[in-house]
Write a protein that holds these residues in place. Structure first.
Motif, PDB file in Angstrom:
ATOM      1  N   ALA A 289     -17.325  13.075  28.994  1.00 23.42           N
ATOM      2  CA  ALA A 289     -17.974  12.595  27.735  1.00 23.42           C
ATOM      3  C   ALA A 289     -19.632  12.082  27.816  1.00 23.42           C
ATOM      4  CB  ALA A 289     -17.599  11.613  28.236  1.00 23.42           C
ATOM      5  N   ASP A 290     -20.341  12.529  27.142  1.00 19.85           N
ATOM      6  CA  ASP A 290     -21.963  11.873  26.648  1.00 19.85           C
ATOM      7  C   ASP A 290     -21.442  10.696  26.972  1.00 19.85           C
ATOM      8  OD1 ASP A 290     -24.652  11.511  26.359  1.00 19.85           O
ATOM      9  OD2 ASP A 290     -24.513  12.437  24.762  1.00 19.85           O
TER      10      ASP A 290
ATOM     11  N   ASP B  26     -18.715   8.020  18.842  1.00 19.63           N
ATOM     12  CA  ASP B  26     -19.710   9.384  17.925  1.00 19.63           C
ATOM     13  C   ASP B  26     -18.640  11.009  18.983  1.00 19.63           C
ATOM     14  OD1 ASP B  26     -21.151   8.704  16.192  1.00 19.63           O
ATOM     15  OD2 ASP B  26     -22.761   9.646  17.547  1.00 19.63           O
ATOM     16  N   GLN B  27     -18.009  10.067  20.314  1.00 18.98           N
ATOM     17  CA  GLN B  27     -17.399  11.544  20.116  1.00 18.98           C
ATOM     18  C   GLN B  27     -15.793  11.087  20.615  1.00 18.98           C
ATOM     19  OE1 GLN B  27     -18.878  12.430  24.228  1.00 18.98           O
ATOM     20  NE2 GLN B  27     -20.390  10.486  23.282  1.00 18.98           N
TER      21      GLN B  27
ATOM     22  N   TYR C  20     -13.156  14.245  13.991  1.00 15.37           N
ATOM     23  CA  TYR C  20     -13.012  13.991  15.354  1.00 15.37           C
ATOM     24  C   TYR C  20     -12.348  15.038  15.478  1.00 15.37           C
ATOM     25  CZ  TYR C  20     -14.336   9.288  15.524  1.00 15.37           C
ATOM     26  OH  TYR C  20     -15.239   8.015  15.722  1.00 15.37           O
TER      27      TYR C  20
ATOM     28  N   GLN D  64     -14.634  17.733  16.969  1.00 21.73           N
ATOM     29  CA  GLN D  64     -15.242  17.789  18.481  1.00 21.73           C
ATOM     30  C   GLN D  64     -14.167  17.832  19.629  1.00 21.73           C
ATOM     31  OE1 GLN D  64     -18.519  15.712  17.975  1.00 21.73           O
ATOM     32  NE2 GLN D  64     -18.160  15.428  15.814  1.00 21.73           N
TER      33      GLN D  64
END
Length: 271
Positions: A3-4, A71-72, A213, A216
């Motif tokens: 994850a960012d 956003d993820q 999503y 992603q």
């Protein structure tokens, strides 16, 4: 995929939090400086901590890695929305007192009067429920994630409606449209049940509703269906917990007001 978790440091959010914090602390210190018991009573440390807690919720939602994670993963986006809609407004409003609000009390009352039907608690309920359902319509939800301006509009809507909704339950100043004890219970139950149903629907949806999503790369091993189910469960759980705490608070407040009214009646009878 990892994850960012980078920070966003959104300038608009930083300025907003800074202005709100600076204005509140300045006013709190001014009231506190009156000295004595009165100053401590009208500007207690607990109120300061509550307001700062509300600002912290805004900070976590808009500046911390949670904003990037939203956003993820749908679950993180849901957490962000709940912070903006409930947690931050509750903290900010609970940080206020009649004296702290005195410089703007008349303006707030004039705005409420000018709002007409839009300043009624029923409108707050409709706005709260409609906001949650509307922003979770797949087309609108995906648009917010894909277009910056729509996303900003979404983030403006949540705390704005949240402040309006919680104001009628927690406001320290009296209003002509102040809810009765039973009215507050109905106000809370109606809203939280209707929003909770949305959470339950998302939890048990047979397939992902949001195309964004599904495109992603999954993080933390969550596939889109699991992510959506977890997000819906988080919404339903948060609504239930907040409703339970608020109902206990309203019950205790009603008992306190009843006891205060009884003492006043006794004093009048003695005179």
């Amino acid at each position: 995929m990892a994850a960012d978790t980078s920070w966003t440091f959104e300038p608009g959010a930083i300025v907003l939090i800074g202005v709100l914090g600076g204005a509140y602390v300045t006013r709190w210190r001014h009231v506190r400086a009156q000295g004595g018991l009165r100053g401590r009573r009208e500007a207690p440390v607990g109120r300061l901590l509550s307001f700062l807690g509300g600002l912290l919720a805004l900070f976590v939602a808009l500046i911390s890695p949670l904003d990037r994670l939203a956003d993820q993963a749908f679950t993180m986006h849901m957490a962000q929305h709940l912070l903006l809609l409930d947690i931050a407004p509750i903290g900010l409003i609970c940080g206020l007192t009649k004296v702290l609000l005195r410089p703007v009390t008349r303006r707030l009352q004039r705005v409420e009067e000018a709002a007409g039907p839009l300043g009624h608690p029923i409108f707050a309920v409709v706005a709260y429920v409609a906001l949650m359902w509307a922003w979770h319509v797949p087309a609108l939800y995906d648009a917010a994630l894909e277009h910056t301006l729509v996303h900003i509009g979404e983030h403006v809507c949540f705390p704005s409606v949240g402040l309006l909704y919680w104001w009628y339950l927690l406001a320290p100043i009296r209003s002509r449209r102040r809810l009765s004890a039973m009215g507050a219970v109905v106000y809370m139950l109606t809203t939280k049940l209707l929003v909770g149903l949305l959470g339950i629907g998302l939890t048990f949806a047979p397939e992902p509703l949001y195309a964004f999503y599904t495109h992603q790369a999954p993080i933390w091993g969550l596939n889109p269906t699991e992510d959506e189910s977890l997000a819906g469960g988080l919404m339903a759980f948060e609504q239930s917990v907040v409703m339970g705490i608020a109902l206990v608070f309203l019950f205790l407040l009603a008992l306190t007001e009843s006891d205060t009214n009884d003492r006043r009646a006794e004093r009048r009878a003695a005179v």
